[in-house]
Design an enzyme around this catalytic site. Structure first.
Site, PDB file in Angstrom:
ATOM      1  N   GLU A  87       0.813  -1.213   0.000  1.00 32.47           N
ATOM      2  CA  GLU A  87       0.000   0.000   0.000  1.00 32.47           C
ATOM      3  C   GLU A  87       0.843   1.259   0.000  1.00 32.47           C
ATOM      4  O   GLU A  87       0.495   2.247  -0.647  1.00 32.47           O
ATOM      5  CB  GLU A  87      -0.920  -0.022   1.227  1.00 32.47           C
ATOM      6  CG  GLU A  87      -2.150   0.843   1.046  1.00 32.47           C
ATOM      7  CD  GLU A  87      -3.002   0.899   2.302  1.00 32.47           C
ATOM      8  OE1 GLU A  87      -2.811   0.055   3.191  1.00 32.47           O
ATOM      9  OE2 GLU A  87      -3.835   1.798   2.375  1.00 32.47           O
ATOM     10  N   ASP A  88       1.959   1.226   0.693  1.00 37.35           N
ATOM     11  CA  ASP A  88       2.670   2.485   0.935  1.00 37.35           C
ATOM     12  C   ASP A  88       4.045   2.608   0.295  1.00 37.35           C
ATOM     13  O   ASP A  88       4.698   3.629   0.462  1.00 37.35           O
ATOM     14  CB  ASP A  88       2.811   2.698   2.455  1.00 37.35           C
ATOM     15  CG  ASP A  88       1.469   2.969   3.102  1.00 37.35           C
ATOM     16  OD1 ASP A  88       0.643   3.643   2.466  1.00 37.35           O
ATOM     17  OD2 ASP A  88       1.243   2.495   4.232  1.00 37.35           O
TER      18      ASP A  88
END
Ligand code: MN
Length: 732
Positions: A87-88
């Site tokens: 996600e990051d």
């Protein structure tokens, strides 16, 4: 891959490994090291946390929570370290799969999807969110990591904007806390509740915690005084044990105040004394209870034996309330060490005590089936309704037959697994379904038969000119969509059929053709339609041309009619007699009324005689008619000479029947063959084709039998002709 350069990272890794060592049955140290390194590298360039800490502190703390508070296995610790990588950071799931294999990649994927779905929407119906959460997690470890993730986020919630704090706190209280309770994670549940309560109702939270702190010294002194005699007696009885007194968590005190409508001063069970016995024998708990009740008088109605009858989440303990010094009521909990671990860490602690398991897979399987067992037990007490609906939801999700998706506004919809945007559209409204032209899933245009997943956000594009596409029936799965599409198709079919029926009737009328019901049924069957409706739809859709069908029908009919009117012999006889233009009686045309006897049915060419009847004129018989012989025996004088007039012109009428295999042009060939032979005159031709076999009756004028025989031989030689016969009058 760069190695860990800073001292802090090395310290952190060591702390995590230590936690694994202390809490896990077995673990792969190398796996933890590699996951730590990978996560550190992936997050190093990322944005710092709202707290100002480097982002890596988050996955690290989450992994630490998993290892310490929800210890299951090394896979879940490694997955926790990697849970935010996709996600990051710039790394994708493929990178994780390559580096750590499928199992970890699947868990990370599950956690990522839940973050995308649950956390980006407003909660409207908590129980559906809980279901969605579970439906997205094929692997229970996904949920455990979500717990740890949420716990760390809650611990650092103060750094976020106030509105975000509120949303996350509410979500935690409504979704994560009850879920943690279902998993038997008491400590995690309490922390969720207190942290959420602190942000949702900070006034009451601060009030209660201030009160608890103000009375802390007093309370601790009281607990010491209370515990003292119990401790002594248990030591004398040579028990290995731990005895503590701790305040209940703030949210539960608040609930007691609300429920009992009493100020905090009047809530007696603000704390509980807990006796944990280091024993494998649960009977020791009952012995310890006996000791406690000898010292302090128990309140009978407050005794609860959760050892014999555990709570549905696996909790086991004895609860008793006794009258302590100064007449104060004190709750005492008595349990074994194992029971305490299960109570605090829930199901995760359970397998730790199974000694016969070696392989981690088996441990996990057993653990999962244990989770299932717990969750499939009917709800017993407490918030029955919520627990029950949750339980039902959880069962469904275990079998993965529902998905939870969002409308563009963030409302949650429940659909059967395998649903498509069309199912979704009909779930929203039948009009949305009917006029659906396209769909966006998570912002991207997709084909309408795309299978949706839990957590997807779907936008339906409609157009008033679009209508149901019958092809949709092939891929939709929801009952609603199926029913609507079917109904629409039926309505359309009915409309189409009515249109087609009207068109058909018009054409029939134009061609002045009428069809009986039987004929129509036969026609539909011959054209290979299952029923008249399908035929009419085909007419409406111009799949068939009525004019062509009608033309064929007319042709068939005329062939049939002529075939009927030319029934062999019968017609021939009539034609032959007519062609003979009257009978010659006694050598001359007479004015006698002449008719033909039915018994012998004479035709031109036969030798005939007349028989004078009473009232019916002269009946013509064959000369060799046996019937005539019988009748004439009595009255010879009534027989008169008779002959065919044609015989005098040298030609007489003959009938020939020809049959064979039908082929184009055969009739032309037949007639040509006849007329080219000695200029034979054809009086009439009729033909009928049945199942590729044709039958024809040809009436001709011939000079004599010889002429006829030659003609018959000639016809027999035509390709396809199988039989040629001279028609006999007697056949009629
Ligand atoms: Mn996270």
């Amino acid at each position: 891959m760069s190695y860990l350069a800073d001292v802090k990272s090395v310290e952190r890794l060591n702390r995590l490994l230590e936690a694994c060592r202390n809490n896990l049955y077995t673990f792969d140290e190398d796996l933890i090291r590699r996951a730590f390194q990978f996560s550190w590298n992936a997050h190093v360039k990322g944005k710092p946390r709202a707290s100002g800490e480097p982002f890596f502190s988050h996955p690290y703390e989450v992994a630490l929570v998993v290892a310490k508070e929800i210890p299951l296995d090394d896979i879940s610790v490694a997955s926790a370290l990697l849970h935010d990588v996709v996600e990051d950071t710039g790394y994708d799931l493929k990178a994780i799969r390559t580096e750590f294999g499928n199992e970890i990649a699947e868990i990370v994927d599950g956690v990522t999807k839940i973050s995308g779905a649950v956390e980006s929407h407003e909660i409207t119906r908590a129980e559906n969110y809980r279901k969605m959460l579970l439906s997205m997690a094929r692997d229970v470890r996904v949920i455990l990591i979500k717990f740890a993730d949420r716990l760390h986020n809650m611990r650092t919630l103060a750094f976020l904007a106030p509105d975000k704090q509120q949303r996350i706190a509410r979500e935690t209280l409504e979704i994560y806390a009850p879920l943690a309770h279902r998993f038997g994670l008491a400590k995690v549940k309490w922390e969720f509740e207190d942290l959420a309560f602190k942000h949702i109702n900070s006034t009451d939270y601060e009030y209660i915690s201030r009160k608890l702190n103000a009375k802390r010294r007093e309370r601790e002194g009281y607990i010491r005084k209370f515990i003292q005699p119990i401790k002594k007696r248990l030591e004398e009885a040579e028990y290995e044990f731990e005895i503590t007194g701790r305040p209940k968590h703030i949210y539960s005190i608040y609930n007691k105040m609300v429920k009992r409508n009493k100020p905090i001063e009047e809530i007696y069970d603000l704390f509980a004394v807990r006796v944990i016995l280091d024993t494998a024998d649960k009977n020791d708990c009952f012995s310890a209870y006996g000791i406690v009740s000898e010292i302090y008088t128990p309140v009978p109605e407050r005794f609860k034996d959760y050892i014999s009858v555990p709570k549905q989440n696996g909790y086991q303990s004895i609860h008793t309330t006794v009258v302590g010094p100064e007449g104060k009521m004190v709750e005492v909990q008595i349990r074994t060490r194992q029971m305490d671990e299960v109570a605090e860490r829930g199901v995760a602690a359970h397998w730790k005590y199974k000694e016969d398991v070696k392989a981690s897979d088996r441990k996990l399987d057993e653990w999962l089936s244990w989770v299932r067992e717990i969750l499939e037990q009917p709800a017993v007490s407490g918030a029955e309704d919520a627990a029950k609906s949750f339980l039902e939801g959880f069962k469904l999700d275990l079998y993965q037959d529902e998905i939870y998706v969002f409308t563009p506004k963030g409302d949650l919809q429940v659909l059967p697994r395998g649903s498509t945007p069309v199912d979704f559209a009909f779930e929203i409204h039948s009009q949305v379904g009917t006029h659906c032209v396209g769909a966006k899933v998570n912002g991207r245009i997709v084909p309408l038969n795309t299978r949706l997943n839990s957590g997807d956000q779907i936008e339906i594009i409609t157009s008033s000119s679009q209508n149901v596409n019958p092809d949709w029936e092939k891929f939709v799965v929801s009952r609603k969509a199926k029913a609507h599409i079917r109904r629409w198709i039926n309505d359309e079919t009915r409309k189409k059929a009515a249109e087609g029926e009207e068109a058909w009737a018009k054409r029939l009328k134009k061609h002045k053709l009428t069809l009986s019901e039987d004929d129509f049924t036969k026609l539909v069957r011959d054209l290979k339609y299952d029923n008249p409706q399908k035929f009419f739809v085909a007419v409406a859709e111009e799949e068939v041309e009525p004019d062509r069908i009608i033309a064929r029908l007319t042709q068939q009919r005329s062939v049939k009619e002529s075939a009927e009117s030319t029934k062999p012999a019968h017609t021939f006889v009539e034609i032959a007699r007519k062609a003979s233009e009257g009978i010659v009686v006694d050598g001359s045309r007479s004015d006698w009324k002449v008719s033909y006897a039915k018994c012998c049915n004479p035709i031109p060419g036969d030798e005939i005689v007349g028989f004078v009847t009473t009232g019916e004129g002269i009946k013509i018989h064959r000369k060799n008619c046996s019937n005539l012989a019988r009748m004439a025996g009595a009255a010879r004088e009534r027989i008169v000479d008779a002959s065919w007039p044609g015989e005098s012109s040298g030609l007489f009428v003959a009938g020939v029947s020809v049959s064979g295999m039908d082929r184009p042009g055969i009739l032309t060939e037949l007639t040509h063959s006849i007329s080219s032979y000695q200029n034979t005159n054809i009086r009439s031709v009729s033909a009928e084709v049945r199942d590729a076999v044709f039958e024809s009756q040809i009436i001709i004028y011939v000079k004599d039998k010889n002429h006829l025989d030659h003609l018959i031989d000639k016809l027999k030689k035509i390709v396809g002709v199988t039989r040629v016969d001279r028609m006999q009058g007697q056949n009629a």
